[in-house]
Structures are given as structure tokens and as C-alpha cells.
Design a protein around this motif. Sequence first.
Motif, PDB file in Angstrom:
ATOM      1  N   TYR A  27       2.278  13.754  -5.689  1.00  0.00           N
ATOM      2  CA  TYR A  27       0.917  13.517  -6.156  1.00  0.00           C
ATOM      3  C   TYR A  27       0.052  14.765  -6.312  1.00  0.00           C
ATOM      4  CZ  TYR A  27       2.041   8.630  -5.364  1.00  0.00           C
ATOM      5  OH  TYR A  27       2.655   7.406  -5.383  1.00  0.00           O
ATOM      6  N   GLY A  53       0.849  -1.208   0.000  1.00  0.00           N
ATOM      7  CA  GLY A  53       0.000   0.000   0.000  1.00  0.00           C
ATOM      8  C   GLY A  53       0.865   1.229   0.000  1.00  0.00           C
ATOM      9  N   GLY A 101       7.656  -2.707  -3.909  1.00  0.00           N
ATOM     10  CA  GLY A 101       6.810  -1.613  -4.390  1.00  0.00           C
ATOM     11  C   GLY A 101       6.950  -0.352  -3.564  1.00  0.00           C
ATOM     12  N   ARG A 120       6.100   8.779  -2.916  1.00  0.00           N
ATOM     13  CA  ARG A 120       5.962   9.791  -1.864  1.00  0.00           C
ATOM     14  C   ARG A 120       7.266  10.100  -1.160  1.00  0.00           C
ATOM     15  NH1 ARG A 120       0.714  10.874  -0.461  1.00  0.00           N
ATOM     16  NH2 ARG A 120      -0.523   9.168  -1.228  1.00  0.00           N
TER      17      ARG A 120
HETATM   18  C1  LIG Z   1       2.162   4.251  -6.745  1.00  0.00           C
HETATM   19  C2  LIG Z   1       3.112   3.143  -6.759  1.00  0.00           C
HETATM   20  C3  LIG Z   1       4.335   3.258  -6.106  1.00  0.00           C
HETATM   21  C4  LIG Z   1       4.710   4.443  -5.271  1.00  0.00           C
HETATM   22  O1  LIG Z   1       4.032   4.425  -4.073  1.00  0.00           O
HETATM   23  P1  LIG Z   1       4.390   5.439  -2.899  1.00  0.00           P
HETATM   24  O2  LIG Z   1       3.545   4.985  -1.787  1.00  0.00           O
HETATM   25  O3  LIG Z   1       4.075   6.792  -3.391  1.00  0.00           O
HETATM   26  O4  LIG Z   1       5.838   5.278  -2.595  1.00  0.00           O
HETATM   27  C5  LIG Z   1       5.220   2.212  -6.225  1.00  0.00           C
HETATM   28  N1  LIG Z   1       4.935   1.104  -6.939  1.00  0.00           N
HETATM   29  C6  LIG Z   1       3.750   0.967  -7.577  1.00  0.00           C
HETATM   30  C7  LIG Z   1       3.485  -0.267  -8.340  1.00  0.00           C
HETATM   31  C8  LIG Z   1       2.808   1.971  -7.498  1.00  0.00           C
HETATM   32  O5  LIG Z   1       1.628   1.811  -8.114  1.00  0.00           O
END
Ligand SMILES: *Cc1c(COP(=O)(O)O)cnc(C)c1O
Length: 464
Positions: free
Chosen positions: A374, A187, A223, A270
Motif C-alpha cells: 500500500y 477488514g 477476502g 498486505r
Molecule cells: C483490499 C482488499 C483485499 C486485501 O486486503 P488485505 O487486508 O490487504 O489483505 C482483499 N479483498 C478485497 C475485496 C479488498 O478490498
Amino acid sequence: MQRHGAPLEVVFTPQISAQITRMQAWAEQARMNAVYEGHFLYAYATKANFAAEVVQTALRSGAHYETSAAADVEIAHHLWRQGILPSDRLICCNGSKEPNYLSAIVDLRSDGCANLIPVLDDLDELAHLLPTPDAFQFGVRERAAGNRDGMHPGNDRFGLTTWEINRAAEQIWGTQHELVLYHAMVGSQIEDEDHFLATLRESIANYCRLRQRVPTLRYFNFGGGMPTSAYQLGFDFDYVGFLSRLMSEIHAVCAAYDVPVPDLIGEFGRYTVATHSVYLLEIGATKRGGPGSPDWYLVNGSMMVSLPDSVFVEGQEFIVLPLSDWDRPVRPVRLAGRRTCDSDDVYPRPHQPPLMLPDSGAGLVIAICGVGAYQQMISGRGGAHHCLSPEPQRVIVEVDDEELVARVVPQQDLATIMRLLGYQAQGLAVPLSLPRERVPVVLPRSGRVSATFGSARRNRRARF
Ligand SMILES: *Cc1c(COP(=O)(O)O)cnc(C)c1O
């Protein structure tokens, strides 16, 4: 601020490099703590902020690249051709892939970019990419990680089930392609270390089970979700501790399954960019609140346009600090954007407690921090905004040749907004830019001084 007035956006790209460098150092520390043999790769999730100065700064600081859409791959392609995105960097392509996203990936691959990893979100994508003559390194995204805890509804629409992952591995096996990456994202802005780890634990075991059958697998990608200090003054997260525990955990699970540890990839959105810019807004007037409610500070901007997450993300907070009058008594107030006439254009939201700000009222300038991730992408940078709220003047401070330089982007003017909306704006008597003016000298690192001029030709950089 004194020179430019408010509203103003101040962008400071060295902060992006600092975030990246710091995380890489923490990861190195964690690798030593956990005696982790795999590498740590820092990728920038560009969807957090696509601005050229942002993406280029992240790349200059050594980041790998994560894409979320067709246009994103086109930008990566462009940067790769120019050499700004070096060939040794990974480009992980996430998200559901429409035909144009798939074609953009194929184009970049056939142009010779080999470190491109399409992370499969659906088996149909694989069917489209398998016949490509150039060998692909593929990734699979685990669907279960998206909402294992039930706390991220909507995140479970991404990725493949275990059955589909096995199917993808079988289809890739024996072709010119390789399956190299396992993606499991929990998340966004996850501040509870235990919960982050507990949620990833099952994904690590899934990686190991797949690795036993697929020897080409070598990356575990957790992620996004890495939290940032951007939104709360009292923020506290032990990054080294978290990464050490994650690496130890992976080490232990891999040992139990008798597979080598993977290289670890994080995609930082972020975390990379939230703190690199602030908005400075001025209180223009105070308006009495309703009975029993705090007064309103009316600001020369729009909360909805500048901070859309305050409306979209339940409980989202931003740090708001006064630039002066720290010795004055404080009073509870709510901010309302004077440049829209929308009842939602307030911060904090009605169910959140009011802000405590100096009682000075009109003339007070406040900084709204943590707006670099964002907010502008959701609001649409350069667009025609709610109630035609113009984008404020922007001062962008960057490193150029080892020194800091500033450039000024004038406030969005009415003629531009009208053109965007389809009006013929010819003959409209509105100033197109600011008078020629020297911008504040930023403290130089190298002893040399440089700055730029706001001129009728926008954004032109000059030195002296
Ligand atoms: C949006 C997203 C991110 C970045 O997420 P943050 O919480 O902003 O660090 C990384 N990987 C994937 C696949 C995403 O969709």
C-alpha cells in the motif's frame, strides 16, 4: 548499501513467492487437520502493490487475481493475453463498478477469459452485465460482514444486503450465467483469531442458506484481512490454527445446513507483499528535542511520502532497525524527514512512544521494514511528491531462470519531477541517471553469478 548509499529501497521479490508458498502449505495442513474436502485458493489482491515485478511474481507463484478497479482489469487483460496470467486462474473483480470498470470486465470476458468473476457490489452492476451473451460466473458480496463488529466503519459501504443478494440470485437464475461465489470480508490486518472467526461465522451460515437454494454456488471468499508479521517484531499468529478452525467451522455449519463445503478463497494483499521491500535511510543530523522530549534524528527521506499509512492509519507501526552500531548504547529518538518541511513528517507519531536507536547520530543507517504493501500505491509511485521529495534509488532482486538477478532503478531526478509538474525541463543541468556501475552480486542459488549495470539507458539488464 555500501555500494549504493542511502536512501535506498531494496525490493526482494522471492519473499513474495515465499509468502504464497508458505500460506498454501499451511492451508494444506489445515485441510488435513479439518478433513476439509474443499480446495483452498490463494488470490493476490493487487491493489496492495501493482508493480509489474510484484504482480508477475505472485502469478508465477500460483496466485489467483483480485481486482479493485477498471485499470486493474485492463492490466489483468494484458497479462492474460501475454499468458502471464494463465487461463486456469480466477480473476475476482471487487469494489463498486463504474461504467468503465464494467466495460473492462465485459471486454475481458468477450475476449474469451471465462474464469472472470464479477463480485456484485450493487444490483445495478448486474443489470448491466446480465445481457452479455457470454456466460458469466457471478459473485455476491455480503454487506453485513463489512462492519458486523462495529470496528470497521466505512467497510459496510461494500456489498449487498440479504434482500439484494436474494434478488441477484433470482435474476441470475435461469439465464446463461451462474452465481458461484459468496464474498464476505471482515477488514484488514486482523490479528485476533477469535474475533476473525466470530465475525465470519454468520457469513458462513448465510452462505449455506443461499447454497440451499442456489446449487451452482461453490466458493466462499473471506477476502483480505490476513495479518502479516511486517509491522511488529513480536508478531505471533497461528495461521495453520486459524485456517484449521475456519475450515472446521465451515464444515460443521455446512453439515448443519446439509450443503457441501465450498472451495475457500482468500484475497491476500498486505500478507503477500508487506515484507518484500525495505527502505534504508541515513541519519544526516541530530536536532535537540523540545524540553523533556527526545531528540530528532533527521533522515534523508520523507516519512509522509515513504510511509503514508503512518499518517492515515491510526496506530500504524513500522519496524525500524539500525543497520550498524548494535553494540552502542541506545537513546530515545524520533525520526523526522529532512526532505519535506512538514510538521507531520515524523515517525513515530506524536502520541506514540519514541524509538530506541543507537546513540551514534549522523551516519547511522536505519532500515524501515514492512513497506511493501500500500505505501507506494498511496503515495503514488513515480509521481511528484510532497516537497518534491525524490523517490530513492531502488535495487530490485528477482528470480530469473532459477537464478537471482538484481537491477537498479536510479533515484528519481529533478527533470522527471519537473516534467510531471508541467515544466519545460529542457537544458536543465541535472544528471539523468547514475554512472555506469556494477551492482552488488547477489548470492546465486545455482552457483552462477549475475548482476546488472546501472546505465544511462535505465533499467537495462545485463549478465556476466
Ligand atoms: C483490499 C482488499 C483485499 C486485501 O486486503 P488485505 O487486508 O490487504 O489483505 C482483499 N479483498 C478485497 C475485496 C479488498 O478490498
